[in-house]
Design an enzyme around this catalytic site. Sequence first.
Site, PDB file in Angstrom:
ATOM      1  CB  THR A   3      -6.575  -0.187   2.639  1.00 18.10           C
ATOM      2  OG1 THR A   3      -5.117   0.542   2.238  1.00 18.10           O
ATOM      3  CG2 THR A   3      -6.958  -1.232   2.193  1.00 18.10           C
ATOM      4  CG  HIS A   4      -4.492   4.732   4.526  1.00 18.36           C
ATOM      5  ND1 HIS A   4      -4.122   4.692   4.061  1.00 18.36           N
ATOM      6  CD2 HIS A   4      -3.379   5.477   5.024  1.00 18.36           C
ATOM      7  CE1 HIS A   4      -3.210   4.784   3.608  1.00 18.36           C
ATOM      8  NE2 HIS A   4      -2.442   5.129   4.553  1.00 18.36           N
ATOM      9  CG  ASP A  42      -1.643   1.143   1.369  1.00 15.62           C
ATOM     10  OD1 ASP A  42      -2.508   2.033   0.267  1.00 15.62           O
ATOM     11  OD2 ASP A  42      -1.681   1.462   2.554  1.00 15.62           O
ATOM     12  CB  SER A  43       0.532   4.724  -0.589  1.00 12.40           C
ATOM     13  OG  SER A  43      -0.985   5.051   0.620  1.00 12.40           O
ATOM     14  CE1 TYR A  84       1.723   5.267  -3.994  1.00 12.76           C
ATOM     15  CE2 TYR A  84       0.983   3.238  -4.249  1.00 12.76           C
ATOM     16  CZ  TYR A  84       2.000   3.593  -4.244  1.00 12.76           C
ATOM     17  OH  TYR A  84       3.238   3.370  -4.221  1.00 12.76           O
ATOM     18  CB  CYS A  94      -3.893   0.307  -2.511  1.00  9.42           C
ATOM     19  SG  CYS A  94      -3.972   1.756  -3.335  1.00  9.42           S
ATOM     20  CG  ASN A  95      -9.910   0.190  -1.464  1.00  8.64           C
ATOM     21  OD1 ASN A  95     -11.312  -0.168  -1.871  1.00  8.64           O
ATOM     22  ND2 ASN A  95      -9.647   0.433  -0.054  1.00  8.64           N
ATOM     23  CB  THR A  96      -5.792   5.178  -4.958  1.00  5.97           C
ATOM     24  OG1 THR A  96      -6.448   5.261  -3.300  1.00  5.97           O
ATOM     25  CG2 THR A  96      -5.733   6.008  -5.800  1.00  5.97           C
ATOM     26  CD  GLU A 108       0.317   6.799   5.852  1.00  8.27           C
ATOM     27  OE1 GLU A 108       1.601   6.569   6.248  1.00  8.27           O
ATOM     28  OE2 GLU A 108      -0.330   5.497   5.688  1.00  8.27           O
TER      29      GLU A 108
HETATM   30  N1  DGL Z   1      -4.589   2.732   1.222  1.00  7.91           N
HETATM   31  C1  DGL Z   1      -4.979   3.647  -0.332  1.00  7.91           C
HETATM   32  C2  DGL Z   1      -6.654   3.047  -1.126  1.00  7.91           C
HETATM   33  O1  DGL Z   1      -7.191   2.422   0.123  1.00  7.91           O
HETATM   34  C3  DGL Z   1      -3.966   4.751   0.005  1.00  7.91           C
HETATM   35  C4  DGL Z   1      -4.584   5.714  -0.517  1.00  7.91           C
HETATM   36  C5  DGL Z   1      -3.629   6.359   0.348  1.00  7.91           C
HETATM   37  O2  DGL Z   1      -2.409   7.441  -0.617  1.00  7.91           O
HETATM   38  O3  DGL Z   1      -4.270   7.712  -0.269  1.00  7.91           O
HETATM   39  O4  DGL Z   1      -7.234   3.475  -1.660  1.00  7.91           O
END
Ligand code: DGL
Length: 291
Positions: free
Chosen positions: A185-186, A10-11, A42, A73-75, A152
């Site tokens: 996921t955050h 993930d990011s 991300y 990571c959903n993005t 973060e």
């Molecule tokens: N946790 C990631 C997601 O699920 C990335 C979020 C990010 O870095 O903006 O999208």
Amino acid sequence: MDLRPIGVYDSGVGGLTVVREISRGLPKERVIYFGDTARVPYGDRTTGELRRFSQEIITFLKNQGSKFIIAACNTTSSQVLDDIKMRFEVPVIGVLRPGAYAASKATRVGRIGVIATIGTTRSNAYEKAIREHLPEGQVFGMACPRLVPLIEEGNLDSEETIHVLRSYLNPLVKKGIDVLILGCTHYPYLVKHIKTIVGPGVGIIDPAEETIKEVAVILKKLGLESTEKTGPYEFFVSGEPSRFMAVGEKLPGNEQIKAKQVNLSDLSFPFRIIRGGDDKLGTGVKKYDTV
Ligand code: DGL
């Protein structure tokens, strides 16, 4: 039977919510994690950047011996995963489809809210995936760009964070949703506050839980499941490790995290593209083995 680890990336700290579900649901599996903390967030990255970052990290995880990769990571899952997973021999799964399926089963009124990054929201990927199971369903997306930086930083319980959350969630509650997908996921780091704001009438879907159920089925089908945990989880980050460790350990249920830093320039190349592809990715890889 395969004792090699599952690679997860993930990011930043977000994918640790997926690692936590592995430890709960697949306790015999080992994990190698990569958090791209030098390049977080991300959320508003271009698809070209997301593709490049993913292929660098997947190559790294594969070189560390991963038997299976989860793009936690959903993005990334919403925008580049279909393309990326065609390019690697190792199986790669995202987190979006399992969450969309679970939400479409859980809703009684057919009105689903999705909180996510700008990129995920703009892609409409959740809406499309939900419609496959629930053609008449109504999906209300809300981009929440302020949340990932707050998480973060480890800013999980402040007035500011709760105020920002309310500003994103109240409009969705007003739409009459009965299910809310945590489409980043955050966001499970904030689930306590999210539940308080949306109230007991709105069910929360954490795609991490759904993804691990699906991973269990796939590992079994491919004969890749492990029979014993042969070592500790390993964590790598592209940025400075201490904050990643401190924030990661704030997630209830996480084991102690010891992260090592990897320089972005050391993420190794070249990788082998196994099916199709082009050279738009800027990798310098020009020859493809097609299967
Ligand atoms: N946790 C990631 C997601 O699920 C990335 C979020 C990010 O870095 O903006 O999208």
